[in-house]
Design a protein around this motif. Structure first.
Motif, PDB file in Angstrom:
ATOM      1  N   LEU A 137       0.815  -1.216   0.000  1.00 10.64           N
ATOM      2  CA  LEU A 137       0.000   0.000   0.000  1.00 10.64           C
ATOM      3  C   LEU A 137       0.845   1.261   0.000  1.00 10.64           C
ATOM      4  CD1 LEU A 137      -2.878  -1.142   2.342  1.00 10.64           C
ATOM      5  CD2 LEU A 137      -3.110  -0.394  -0.029  1.00 10.64           C
ATOM      6  N   ALA A 138       2.066   1.194   0.505  1.00  9.25           N
ATOM      7  CA  ALA A 138       2.929   2.371   0.475  1.00  9.25           C
ATOM      8  C   ALA A 138       3.326   2.746  -0.949  1.00  9.25           C
ATOM      9  CB  ALA A 138       4.180   2.130   1.321  1.00  9.25           C
ATOM     10  N   GLY A 261       5.724   4.491   9.684  1.00  6.75           N
ATOM     11  CA  GLY A 261       6.019   5.043   8.367  1.00  6.75           C
ATOM     12  C   GLY A 261       6.941   4.129   7.591  1.00  6.75           C
ATOM     13  N   HIS A 262       6.378   3.452   6.582  1.00  2.12           N
ATOM     14  CA  HIS A 262       7.185   2.610   5.701  1.00  2.12           C
ATOM     15  C   HIS A 262       7.733   3.464   4.548  1.00  2.12           C
ATOM     16  CE1 HIS A 262       6.087  -0.784   7.930  1.00  2.12           C
ATOM     17  NE2 HIS A 262       5.325  -1.446   7.077  1.00  2.12           N
ATOM     18  N   SER A 263       8.938   3.142   4.127  1.00  2.00           N
ATOM     19  CA  SER A 263       9.555   3.778   2.969  1.00  2.00           C
ATOM     20  C   SER A 263       9.930   2.713   1.955  1.00  2.00           C
ATOM     21  CB  SER A 263      10.816   4.549   3.371  1.00  2.00           C
ATOM     22  OG  SER A 263      10.546   5.472   4.394  1.00  2.00           O
ATOM     23  N   VAL A 264       9.856   3.069   0.681  1.00  4.14           N
ATOM     24  CA  VAL A 264      10.202   2.104  -0.361  1.00  4.14           C
ATOM     25  C   VAL A 264      11.019   2.814  -1.437  1.00  4.14           C
ATOM     26  CG1 VAL A 264       9.373   0.331  -1.940  1.00  4.14           C
ATOM     27  CG2 VAL A 264       7.974   0.969   0.034  1.00  4.14           C
ATOM     28  N   SER A 265      12.178   2.261  -1.717  1.00  3.13           N
ATOM     29  CA  SER A 265      12.978   2.697  -2.856  1.00  3.13           C
ATOM     30  C   SER A 265      12.570   1.859  -4.055  1.00  3.13           C
ATOM     31  CB  SER A 265      14.464   2.526  -2.546  1.00  3.13           C
ATOM     32  OG  SER A 265      15.247   2.811  -3.677  1.00  3.13           O
ATOM     33  N   VAL A 306       6.003  12.220   7.223  1.00  2.00           N
ATOM     34  CA  VAL A 306       4.704  11.812   6.673  1.00  2.00           C
ATOM     35  C   VAL A 306       3.843  11.037   7.667  1.00  2.00           C
ATOM     36  CG1 VAL A 306       5.831  11.682   4.414  1.00  2.00           C
ATOM     37  CG2 VAL A 306       5.362   9.575   5.672  1.00  2.00           C
ATOM     38  N   VAL A 307       4.403  10.638   8.820  1.00  2.00           N
ATOM     39  CA  VAL A 307       3.623   9.895   9.800  1.00  2.00           C
ATOM     40  C   VAL A 307       2.412  10.728  10.221  1.00  2.00           C
ATOM     41  CG1 VAL A 307       4.971  10.748  11.786  1.00  2.00           C
ATOM     42  CG2 VAL A 307       3.746   8.571  11.940  1.00  2.00           C
ATOM     43  N   GLY A 308       1.260  10.072  10.319  1.00  2.00           N
ATOM     44  CA  GLY A 308       0.032  10.767  10.686  1.00  2.00           C
ATOM     45  C   GLY A 308      -0.704  11.381   9.523  1.00  2.00           C
ATOM     46  N   THR A 309      -0.197  11.196   8.286  1.00  2.00           N
ATOM     47  CA  THR A 309      -0.868  11.719   7.100  1.00  2.00           C
ATOM     48  C   THR A 309      -1.401  10.559   6.272  1.00  2.00           C
ATOM     49  OG1 THR A 309       1.091  11.740   5.651  1.00  2.00           O
ATOM     50  CG2 THR A 309       0.768  13.650   7.088  1.00  2.00           C
ATOM     51  N   ASP A 310      -2.327  10.872   5.376  1.00  2.00           N
ATOM     52  CA  ASP A 310      -2.993   9.821   4.601  1.00  2.00           C
ATOM     53  C   ASP A 310      -2.305   9.431   3.292  1.00  2.00           C
ATOM     54  OD1 ASP A 310      -4.917   9.569   6.534  1.00  2.00           O
ATOM     55  OD2 ASP A 310      -6.406  10.793   5.499  1.00  2.00           O
ATOM     56  N   PRO A 311      -1.725  10.351   2.527  1.00  2.00           N
ATOM     57  CA  PRO A 311      -1.244   9.963   1.190  1.00  2.00           C
ATOM     58  C   PRO A 311       0.063   9.185   1.221  1.00  2.00           C
ATOM     59  CG  PRO A 311      -1.572  12.367   1.412  1.00  2.00           C
ATOM     60  CD  PRO A 311      -1.560  11.791   2.779  1.00  2.00           C
ATOM     61  N   ALA A 312       0.432   8.695   0.046  1.00  2.00           N
ATOM     62  CA  ALA A 312       1.794   8.238  -0.214  1.00  2.00           C
ATOM     63  C   ALA A 312       2.570   9.428  -0.769  1.00  2.00           C
ATOM     64  CB  ALA A 312       1.794   7.087  -1.217  1.00  2.00           C
ATOM     65  N   ASN A 335       2.149   3.493   7.690  1.00  2.00           N
ATOM     66  CA  ASN A 335       1.709   2.104   7.536  1.00  2.00           C
ATOM     67  C   ASN A 335       0.454   1.775   8.339  1.00  2.00           C
ATOM     68  OD1 ASN A 335       3.985   2.435   9.547  1.00  2.00           O
ATOM     69  ND2 ASN A 335       3.203   0.456  10.211  1.00  2.00           N
ATOM     70  N   LEU A 336       0.085   2.615   9.306  1.00  2.00           N
ATOM     71  CA  LEU A 336      -1.142   2.381  10.047  1.00  2.00           C
ATOM     72  C   LEU A 336      -2.328   3.102   9.427  1.00  2.00           C
ATOM     73  CD1 LEU A 336       0.117   2.633  13.745  1.00  2.00           C
ATOM     74  CD2 LEU A 336      -0.171   0.584  12.338  1.00  2.00           C
ATOM     75  N   ARG A 337      -2.073   4.085   8.574  1.00  2.00           N
ATOM     76  CA  ARG A 337      -3.159   4.832   7.940  1.00  2.00           C
ATOM     77  C   ARG A 337      -3.382   4.267   6.535  1.00  2.00           C
ATOM     78  NH1 ARG A 337      -4.670   9.156  11.142  1.00  2.00           N
ATOM     79  NH2 ARG A 337      -5.673  10.276   9.432  1.00  2.00           N
ATOM     80  N   LYS A 338      -2.746   4.824   5.509  1.00  2.00           N
ATOM     81  CA  LYS A 338      -2.950   4.256   4.178  1.00  2.00           C
ATOM     82  C   LYS A 338      -2.518   2.796   4.129  1.00  2.00           C
ATOM     83  CE  LYS A 338      -4.110   3.894  -0.072  1.00  2.00           C
ATOM     84  NZ  LYS A 338      -5.543   3.722  -0.391  1.00  2.00           N
ATOM     85  N   GLY A 339      -1.534   2.440   4.952  1.00  2.00           N
ATOM     86  CA  GLY A 339      -1.054   1.063   4.959  1.00  2.00           C
ATOM     87  C   GLY A 339      -1.982   0.067   5.613  1.00  2.00           C
ATOM     88  N   ALA A 340      -3.100   0.541   6.181  1.00  2.00           N
ATOM     89  CA  ALA A 340      -4.027  -0.395   6.839  1.00  2.00           C
ATOM     90  C   ALA A 340      -5.412   0.227   6.952  1.00  2.00           C
ATOM     91  CB  ALA A 340      -3.490  -0.796   8.212  1.00  2.00           C
TER      92      ALA A 340
END
Length: 355
Positions: A137-138, A261-265, A306-312, A335-340
């Motif tokens: 989802l991230a 907050g998950h990050s992806v390269s 970005v923690v606490g926000t909805d978008p990616a 990861n707790l918001r958009k991620g779940a």
């Protein structure tokens, strides 16, 4: 007037459940009764929804009636709980939206990200709609938007997963904070082999080693050919959501000392030539995505921002190795918001129009 549908939140007291209750307070008022449920250990506690303290009802063998009259049930629980109780909710007439891995691979259960494949939620042979994992989802809203424009052909992704994505969420956060307390103030730690491991001792929690002052190149359980279950899920879920069963994807999942907050390269290669300018235009106008990309000015996403926000949030968009069909970029999401919680609620709100 048709009454508003009844919503059940199963797992109301967990980390994702707490975020869900906050969101229900601020989202459109499309629900009638909101019923809070959890496993017996959490039943009887109080949780607030819409500013009202509600008792959490038990979900156990002696209280299946707690699901009576429910139109839509959000399952925010471990997969073994979802596997047992989601079919019960369906049998009682509810549509289930499940955030666990219990049904993600079932061909009769659509795997849905509303920004990418909202239409898939309309056909649900088992009465269940699954939400992907937090790492997928991230990245998927950004990848999906670029795929719609250029046609994705190959992905190489490296995910830096936060502590709250491990186990039951709070257990990972608690373990990280405990470890940080053990290593704080010792300026020599991290300079000798094994010194952080010795300082942390038995306080590794749900992690395979110390997370404080460290990076763990393993997340999940053992899969095939040396991959972890988390890496296999990123591959399989991305293929399903994009509708590309043969998409080449290489995924590596790391656990890093970040609370949330998950990050992806991401390295993405496309079927058609792509420019950074056009990619910026696509990302800047895509739902669920915020483009934040001016490294010279210090503008790029990080988990702490970005923690606490909805978008990616997407940044560091650049041409990859002079390949006119490839881009590299960096994406962060809570990861707790958009991620779940958010993705599940978005699915539920799209399904409710059919109820």
């Amino acid at each position: 007037m048709t009454p508003k549908p009844t919503l059940a939140v199963v797992g109301a007291t967990g980390a994702v459940g707490s975020v869900m209750l906050q969101m229900l307070t601020h989202h459109a008022d499309v629900w009638g009764e909101i019923r809070l449920l959890d496993t017996p250990g959490a039943a009887g506690s109080k949780a607030a929804v819409r500013g009202v303290e509600c008792e959490v009802l038990a979900l156990d063998e002696d209280s299946e009636e707690s699901l009576d009259g429910v139109d839509l049930a959000l399952f925010l629980v471990p997969e073994e709980v979802a596997a047992r109780w989601a079919p019960v909710a369906v049998a009682k007439g509810a549509v289930v939206v499940d955030t666990s891995a219990a049904f993600r691979g079932d061909p009769d259960v659509p795997l849905v990200v509303p920004e990418v494949n909202a239409h898939a939620a309309r056909v649900r042979p088992r009465g269940i709609v699954a939400s992907p994992g937090c790492t997928t989802l991230a990245l998927i809203a950004a990848v999906g938007a670029l795929h719609a424009e250029f046609g994705v052909a190959e992905l190489v992704v490296t995910a830096q997963q936060a502590a709250s994505g491990a186990g039951a969420g709070q257990a990972g956060v608690d373990a990280l904070r405990a470890q940080l307390g053990l290593v704080a103030g010792d300026g020599e730690l991290g300079t000798q082999p094994g010194d952080v491991r010795r300082a942390v001792g038995e306080n590794s929690g749900p992690f395979p080693g110390p997370l404080a002052l460290n990076v763990l190149p393993w997340s999940g359980t053992a899969g095939e050919d040396g991959a972890s279950s988390e890496e296999e899920r990123v591959r399989d879920e991305t293929r399903r959501v994009l509708g590309l069963p043969g998409l080449r994807i290489a995924a590596t999942c790391l656990r890093v000392p970040v609370v949330s907050g998950h990050s992806v390269s991401v390295h993405a290669r496309f079927e058609h030539p792509v420019t950074v300018g056009r990619a910026h235009e696509v990302l800047a106008t895509s739902p669920g995505v915020v483009l934040y990309d001016d490294p010279a000015a210090g503008d790029f996403p990080t988990p702490a921002d970005v923690v606490g926000t909805d978008p990616a949030w997407v940044g560091r968009v650049r041409r990859s190795m002079d390949d006119e069909r490839a881009l590299d970029f960096f994406v962060c999401a809570d990861n707790l918001r958009k991620g779940a919680a958010l993705n599940a609620l978005q699915i539920a709100e799209s399904v409710v129009t059919d109820l």
